[in-house]
Design an enzyme around this catalytic site. Sequence first.
Site, PDB file in Angstrom:
ATOM      1  N   TYR A  52      -5.055  -5.201   4.482  1.00 59.02           N
ATOM      2  CA  TYR A  52      -4.710  -4.215   3.450  1.00 59.02           C
ATOM      3  C   TYR A  52      -5.905  -3.283   3.302  1.00 59.02           C
ATOM      4  O   TYR A  52      -6.935  -3.658   2.732  1.00 59.02           O
ATOM      5  CB  TYR A  52      -4.419  -4.888   2.106  1.00 59.02           C
ATOM      6  CG  TYR A  52      -3.113  -5.638   2.042  1.00 59.02           C
ATOM      7  CD1 TYR A  52      -2.146  -5.508   3.025  1.00 59.02           C
ATOM      8  CD2 TYR A  52      -2.827  -6.469   0.962  1.00 59.02           C
ATOM      9  CE1 TYR A  52      -0.944  -6.197   2.949  1.00 59.02           C
ATOM     10  CE2 TYR A  52      -1.625  -7.161   0.879  1.00 59.02           C
ATOM     11  CZ  TYR A  52      -0.697  -7.018   1.881  1.00 59.02           C
ATOM     12  OH  TYR A  52       0.495  -7.698   1.801  1.00 59.02           O
TER      13      TYR A  52
ATOM     14  N   GLY B   3       7.123   2.722   1.151  1.00 56.92           N
ATOM     15  CA  GLY B   3       7.199   4.113   0.691  1.00 56.92           C
ATOM     16  C   GLY B   3       6.879   4.312  -0.784  1.00 56.92           C
ATOM     17  O   GLY B   3       6.532   5.412  -1.198  1.00 56.92           O
TER      18      GLY B   3
HETATM   19  N1  LIG Z   1       4.270 -10.900   2.914  1.00 60.78           N
HETATM   20  C1  LIG Z   1       4.521  -9.647   3.222  1.00 60.78           C
HETATM   21  O1  LIG Z   1       4.971  -9.336   4.322  1.00 60.78           O
HETATM   22  C2  LIG Z   1       4.265  -8.560   2.222  1.00 60.78           C
HETATM   23  C3  LIG Z   1       4.736  -7.258   2.490  1.00 60.78           C
HETATM   24  C4  LIG Z   1       4.497  -6.283   1.536  1.00 60.78           C
HETATM   25  C5  LIG Z   1       3.834  -6.580   0.367  1.00 60.78           C
HETATM   26  N2  LIG Z   1       3.368  -7.836   0.133  1.00 60.78           N
HETATM   27  C6  LIG Z   1       2.664  -8.182  -1.124  1.00 60.78           C
HETATM   28  O2  LIG Z   1       3.567  -7.984  -2.190  1.00 60.78           O
HETATM   29  C7  LIG Z   1       2.984  -7.125  -3.174  1.00 60.78           C
HETATM   30  C8  LIG Z   1       4.099  -6.322  -3.827  1.00 60.78           C
HETATM   31  O3  LIG Z   1       4.628  -5.402  -2.916  1.00 60.78           O
HETATM   32  P1  LIG Z   1       4.347  -3.831  -3.033  1.00 60.78           P
HETATM   33  O4  LIG Z   1       3.074  -3.604  -3.716  1.00 60.78           O
HETATM   34  O5  LIG Z   1       4.505  -3.255  -1.680  1.00 60.78           O
HETATM   35  O6  LIG Z   1       5.625  -3.340  -3.806  1.00 60.78           O
HETATM   36  P2  LIG Z   1       6.132  -3.402  -5.337  1.00 60.78           P
HETATM   37  O7  LIG Z   1       5.236  -4.179  -6.201  1.00 60.78           O
HETATM   38  O8  LIG Z   1       7.552  -3.737  -5.239  1.00 60.78           O
HETATM   39  O9  LIG Z   1       6.040  -1.850  -5.706  1.00 60.78           O
HETATM   40  C9  LIG Z   1       4.841  -1.172  -5.618  1.00 60.78           C
HETATM   41  C10 LIG Z   1       5.145   0.320  -5.637  1.00 60.78           C
HETATM   42  O10 LIG Z   1       5.712   0.653  -6.886  1.00 60.78           O
HETATM   43  C11 LIG Z   1       4.802   1.441  -7.650  1.00 60.78           C
HETATM   44  N3  LIG Z   1       4.751   0.828  -8.979  1.00 60.78           N
HETATM   45  C12 LIG Z   1       4.145  -0.318  -9.357  1.00 60.78           C
HETATM   46  N4  LIG Z   1       4.340  -0.559 -10.652  1.00 60.78           N
HETATM   47  C13 LIG Z   1       5.110   0.450 -11.122  1.00 60.78           C
HETATM   48  C14 LIG Z   1       5.643   0.755 -12.389  1.00 60.78           C
HETATM   49  N5  LIG Z   1       5.427  -0.020 -13.455  1.00 60.78           N
HETATM   50  N6  LIG Z   1       6.385   1.891 -12.509  1.00 60.78           N
HETATM   51  C15 LIG Z   1       6.599   2.692 -11.453  1.00 60.78           C
HETATM   52  N7  LIG Z   1       6.116   2.468 -10.228  1.00 60.78           N
HETATM   53  C16 LIG Z   1       5.367   1.337 -10.047  1.00 60.78           C
HETATM   54  C17 LIG Z   1       3.490   1.403  -6.942  1.00 60.78           C
HETATM   55  O11 LIG Z   1       2.832   2.653  -7.009  1.00 60.78           O
HETATM   56  P3  LIG Z   1       1.584   2.906  -8.001  1.00 60.78           P
HETATM   57  O12 LIG Z   1       0.372   2.413  -7.295  1.00 60.78           O
HETATM   58  O13 LIG Z   1       1.606   4.371  -8.188  1.00 60.78           O
HETATM   59  O14 LIG Z   1       1.879   2.152  -9.260  1.00 60.78           O
HETATM   60  C18 LIG Z   1       3.907   1.153  -5.503  1.00 60.78           C
HETATM   61  O15 LIG Z   1       4.254   2.357  -4.851  1.00 60.78           O
HETATM   62  C19 LIG Z   1       1.991  -6.289  -2.373  1.00 60.78           C
HETATM   63  O16 LIG Z   1       1.034  -5.651  -3.200  1.00 60.78           O
HETATM   64  C20 LIG Z   1       1.433  -7.305  -1.421  1.00 60.78           C
HETATM   65  O17 LIG Z   1       0.427  -8.071  -2.069  1.00 60.78           O
HETATM   66  C21 LIG Z   1       3.604  -8.835   1.041  1.00 60.78           C
END
Ligand SMILES: NC(=O)c1ccc[n+]([C@@H]2O[C@H](COP(=O)([O-])OP(=O)(O)OC[C@H]3O[C@@H](n4cnc5c(N)ncnc54)[C@H](OP(=O)(O)O)[C@@H]3O)[C@@H](O)[C@H]2O)c1
Length: 296
Positions: free
Chosen positions: A60, A229
């Site tokens: 990351y 995205g």
């Molecule tokens: N095992 C795997 O293959 C895998 C794959 C992907 C991710 N992950 C893990 O899972 C975690 C979660 O996934 P993710 O971070 O990709 O997606 P997520 O938590 O579903 O969504 C994050 C996205 O939403 C926005 N966001 C967050 N809080 C928000 C809110 N309260 N209101 C509006 N927008 C919001 C963030 O942008 P802002 O920064 O602008 O808030 C970001 O663009 C990751 O951080 C990572 O640690 C694991």
Amino acid sequence: MPSDISAAAAGTWKLGDLTINRMGFGAMRITANPDRDVAIRVLRRAVELGVNHIDTAAFYRSPGGTLGVGEGPLRFANELIRDAVSPYPEDLVITTKVGPGEAPERGFYQAMTAAELRTQVEENLRQLGRDYLDVVNLRIIKKPGADSVADRFGALSDLRDKGLIRHLGISNVRLDHLDEAQAIAPVVCVQNSYAIDTHRDDDTFLPVCGERGIAYVPFFAIAGAEREGGPTVDHSEALQTVADTHDATPAQIRLAWTLHQGPHVLAIPGTGNPAHLEENIAAGAIQLTPEDLASL
Ligand SMILES: NC(=O)c1ccc[n+]([C@@H]2O[C@H](COP(=O)([O-])OP(=O)(O)OC[C@H]3O[C@@H](n4cnc5c(N)ncnc54)[C@H](OP(=O)(O)O)[C@@H]3O)[C@@H](O)[C@H]2O)c1
């Protein structure tokens, strides 16, 4: 926004012998904020609000990294975590993942051998400044047919026996992968893509994890179909109605819904935005009614 928000509001779960608050933090998005000070502030605030489960990976990073976008200074999530919150609080559990990795001579690659997995574990230890890793997920790329995790999970189990890893999990997997892994070593968590409107084929896998005492940890709970995205804005009418009823945002209801799927289901929302962090943690206190859940 209530002033007493806490990651403890949604209760706790045990990853092996490690007790954590079910509302955690995903570190993938932390590198997307070009302002290092804000990124550090978000991490410190998360811990201040009771987050004691951070999900991360050595790959990351920005610019590029798994987000594949952006110009700017090189930042690794693990190093930001170390700089922001070490010396680490005793109750902080850092979960990382191996499988995908990055090396100067080959770019992004999938670790398939014990030596490659060990290199990735050591990279996490170095970046985080730790002697052992609390939880390591083997993150695979699913392939139909023969895609056994046995050799790779066995290699991680050896590193666990050597004391480099405390607990193991698996990510992006099916039930047959879990069966295979559990025959080799204890599994404390399964981390899969899952949200209110995506990957609902895991509806049957999720409870099996609970029956076996294994945490089910959805990623992309807010992003949904947008994946890397960013947050989806494609919300159903029911989701918007429930959000309005609770004076909450759709992202908060997505997280609350996640946490209502079972006591073993954890949340790891990712953000580099301080206001979103507070909203996400506050979502852990939202009590959805049976009517809300039925409509969703
Ligand atoms: N095992 C795997 O293959 C895998 C794959 C992907 C991710 N992950 C893990 O899972 C975690 C979660 O996934 P993710 O971070 O990709 O997606 P997520 O938590 O579903 O969504 C994050 C996205 O939403 C926005 N966001 C967050 N809080 C928000 C809110 N309260 N209101 C509006 N927008 C919001 C963030 O942008 P802002 O920064 O602008 O808030 C970001 O663009 C990751 O951080 C990572 O640690 C694991």
